[in-house]
Motif scaffolding. Structure first.
Motif, PDB file in Angstrom:
ATOM      1  N   UNK A 619     -37.024  80.359 -28.075  1.00 56.04           N
ATOM      2  CA  UNK A 619     -37.852  81.137 -27.142  1.00 56.04           C
ATOM      3  C   UNK A 619     -37.298  82.557 -26.996  1.00 56.04           C
ATOM      4  N   UNK A 620     -35.982  82.678 -26.932  1.00 63.85           N
ATOM      5  CA  UNK A 620     -35.373  84.003 -26.823  1.00 63.85           C
ATOM      6  C   UNK A 620     -35.641  84.832 -28.077  1.00 63.85           C
ATOM      7  N   UNK A 621     -35.606  84.189 -29.228  1.00 69.81           N
ATOM      8  CA  UNK A 621     -35.841  84.917 -30.480  1.00 69.81           C
ATOM      9  C   UNK A 621     -37.261  85.468 -30.512  1.00 69.81           C
ATOM     10  N   UNK A 622     -38.239  84.658 -30.124  1.00 71.76           N
ATOM     11  CA  UNK A 622     -39.619  85.150 -30.108  1.00 71.76           C
ATOM     12  C   UNK A 622     -39.784  86.279 -29.095  1.00 71.76           C
ATOM     13  N   UNK A 623     -39.132  86.134 -27.941  1.00 71.49           N
ATOM     14  CA  UNK A 623     -39.246  87.162 -26.920  1.00 71.49           C
ATOM     15  C   UNK A 623     -38.688  88.495 -27.402  1.00 71.49           C
ATOM     16  N   UNK A 624     -37.480  88.478 -27.980  1.00 72.89           N
ATOM     17  CA  UNK A 624     -36.840  89.719 -28.411  1.00 72.89           C
ATOM     18  C   UNK A 624     -37.510  90.306 -29.646  1.00 72.89           C
ATOM     19  N   UNK A 625     -38.148  89.469 -30.442  1.00 69.10           N
ATOM     20  CA  UNK A 625     -38.826  89.972 -31.633  1.00 69.10           C
ATOM     21  C   UNK A 625     -40.206  90.523 -31.316  1.00 69.10           C
ATOM     22  N   UNK A 626     -40.604  90.382 -30.034  1.00 68.25           N
ATOM     23  CA  UNK A 626     -41.905  90.917 -29.649  1.00 68.25           C
ATOM     24  C   UNK A 626     -43.044  90.015 -30.002  1.00 68.25           C
TER      25      UNK A 626
END
Length: 631
Positions: A619-626
């Motif tokens: 979830x953090x990866x998707x958030x930071x990747x936009x």
């Protein structure tokens, strides 16, 4: 009066490609001659002002001996003064006089001038009567070897009387009753014995020049004087074999470069060399006779084996300290690497290239620690040579039986281009500095357009990305305000904070690390079987000969989903491990190429998930990747 030294622009531009013709490198050697003579003049002036610094050694007698030798045999003394042995001693002694170095009693360092004078007299066939310093009863004769007084060894440092007549050296202790006795030897011709250790010589060709293999000179290391450490017969034989193999490879490399491509999906290169158009001066080539001295690495390191380590100093042009390599190709690569440092060191003696900013905060792809900008410039220049060396060996199975040259060339051109970009954007370059960085950039950009085996390029890109991501996770932290904002965005959905410049982890908190994934990308054939009977997963801190971690093997083989799960599973055993977090990010971005921006600032990802379990990573990866976070 001597006029200023002026380098023709075409020679500077040759050297700026990373190569250099015979004439261009010869100019550097002549410039080093002028500098060395200036430093000799400075040393003599300081000793004339304070003769007590020499202790029992007589400055006038020593320098008159040098002048008589040069008059008798012109060029003899000057050649000696230009040797790496004298260069290292001279620089060390001047640093001592400036108070920036330490060593034995000062008169031992300054009095070594008498040993230089003895060698000049021996080489010219003139007479000498001098007092020289001895270390534990041994007198070092730069470029010739080490003479030991027979009998009981003298403790510490002592003055010894020395007399030279027609090539014969007579040494006698000045203190009686110690058990040491006099010695007479002919250093130019005497074979090795218990009392005479001649400097080993490595022939470049049947009747050509020789390279010194120096294991006795006290000033052969990079910093303070060190004791002799004589090679065993086995070690000497190994160095002789390795050097012969390296010379053969380097001589073969003088021929026009082969096509810089390998494999069924690679096309041959065509047209002139993008660097210089000249086979004799392109980056990666080396005329072995330009090497003056090789010093076997004299010790061990606390963090592991020394294999592959080497170093050099601008004080000793053409000299290098080298750990015994595994084969001739490794030695040839190291010789190219270190001679690049010699060339750049000589250029830096002529031209200021950049502001001498010593803040160690920049990424160097070939090191585990942050580096300063002058170090980046040296690294870029050296690794342009290394990249060119492996480029020339693509497809040469005699020199590269494991077909590793395509990967090594592809990796070094990527890494060097990264550093050149840092220098162009972060360093305060002078006019010559911009010209040098521009020349190196044109060389590497030309290489980046050359087709290379696609599988090797893919592994090289993965290895470069992995090293950079783990380096940033180990050395960089987000500012406190940014860390708090990232954690809040993940937990409560607040907007992401803007990116701020990261801060360096304090040096006291850094730990030594090795790029285990990079080693696996170099030798994928060594990856173990991952069947049901495979070895258990291991961490990078395991023994050096242990099997590589299972997650790395999965990542190497393209099984990104399984690799991501394997890194995640290991988190409970080593929470906070940058190696595991970097591996997970590499696997995740392989599954989601649109998320590769995470690898540019992995420390932001680390800040967002700090204190959380791996269940929030995706979830953090998707958030930071936009991207839209998964449910």
């Amino acid at each position: 009066m001597h006029g200023p030294i002026r380098m023709p622009g075409r020679w500077f531009d040759e050297l700026a490609t990373g190569g250099g013709s015979v004439e261009a490198v010869g100019f550097l050697a002549q410039a080093e001659r002028s500098r060395r003579l200036l430093l000799i003049g400075e040393l003599l002036s300081r000793l004339e002002e304070r003769p007590a610094l020499l202790g029992p050694v007589d400055l006038g007698a020593g320098w008159r001996t040098v002048e008589r030798a040069e008059a008798r045999k012109p060029g003899c003394a000057e050649e000696l003064l230009l040797s790496p042995q004298v260069g290292s001693w001279l620089a060390h002694t001047l640093r001592r006089l400036h108070g920036t170095a330490v060593g034995p009693p000062l008169w031992v360092d300054t009095g070594h001038l008498a040993a230089v004078a003895l060698v000049a007299a021996l080489r010219a066939g003139t007479a000498a009567d001098l007092v020289v310093p001895a270390r534990e009863g041994a007198v070092s004769l730069p470029t010739l070897g080490l003479a030991r007084l027979p009998g009981a060894p003298l403790p510490g440092f002592q003055p010894v009387r020395a007399r030279v007549r027609e090539g014969e050296l007579h040494l006698a202790p000045t203190v009686r009753g110690t058990g040491a006795t006099a010695l007479t030897v002919r250093p130019l011709t005497a074979p090795q014995s218990a009392v005479w250790w001649p400097t080993h010589r490595l022939p470049v060709g049947p009747d050509g020049p020789e390279v010194a293999l120096d294991d006795t000179d006290p000033y052969r290391d990079l910093d303070r004087p060190i004791p002799p450490r004589r090679l065993t017969p086995r070690e000497l034989g190994s160095w002789q074999r390795l050097f012969a193999e390296a010379v053969a490879l380097l001589d073969a490399g003088r021929a026009p470069a082969p096509a810089a491509a390998s494999g069924s999906d690679a096309a041959p290169a065509s047209g002139p060399d993008p660097a210089t158009g000249s086979g004799s001066s392109r980056p990666g080539t080396l005329r072995p006779e330009e090497i003056r001295r090789i010093v076997p690495w004299p010790g061990r390191l606390p963090n592991g084996p020394v294999e592959g380590l080497s170093a050099s100093t601008a004080d000793a042009f053409g000299s290098m300290v080298v750990a015994e390599p595994p084969n001739g190709a490794a030695l040839a690569e190291t010789m190219v690497h270190e001679f690049q440092h010699s060339k750049l060191g000589a250029l830096l003696h002529l031209f200021a290239m950049l502001d001498d900013d010593r803040a160690e905060e920049h990424y160097a792809p070939w090191r585990p620690d942050p580096r300063h900008l002058p170090g980046l410039l040296h690294g870029a220049y050296a690794f342009v040579g290394v990249a060119g060396f492996w480029r020339d060996r693509i497809g040469d199975r005699a020199a590269d039986p494991l077909d590793l040259a395509p990967f090594r060339f592809a990796l070094r051109r990527i890494q060097t281009r990264t550093v050149l970009r840092t220098l162009a954007t972060r360093a305060a370059l002078t006019g010559p500095g911009r010209r040098l960085v521009g020349g190196l950039t044109r060389t590497v950009d030309g290489w980046l357009r050359e087709p290379v085996d696609g599988r090797a390029v893919a592994r090289a890109r993965a290895a470069a990305a992995g090293h950079r991501a783990e380096w940033r996770l180990r050395h960089l932290r987000c500012a406190d305000e940014e860390r708090a904002g990232l954690a809040a965005a993940l937990r409560s959905g607040t907007p992401l904070p803007p990116a701020r410049p990261p801060r360096l982890v304090p040096a006291a908190e850094r730990t030594h690390w090795q790029d285990v994934r990079g080693a696996l990308y170099l030798r994928p054939d060594l990856a173990p079987d991952l069947g049901p009977d495979s070895a258990p997963d291991l961490t990078p801190d395991a023994a050096p000969d242990a099997a590589p971690p299972r997650a790395d093997v999965l990542l190497l083989r393209g099984e990104a989903a399984a690799a991501r799960a394997a890194y995640r599973e290991r988190w409970s055993d080593a929470p906070g491990d940058p190696y595991l977090l970097a591996g997970w990010l590499l696997a995740h971005t392989a599954l989601h190429p649109g998320h590769r921006r995470l690898l540019a600032r992995p420390e932001r990802f680390a800040a967002a998930v700090a204190g959380e379990g791996p269940e929030v990573w995706e979830r953090a990866a998707h958030l930071l990747a936009g991207a839209e976070p998964p449910a």
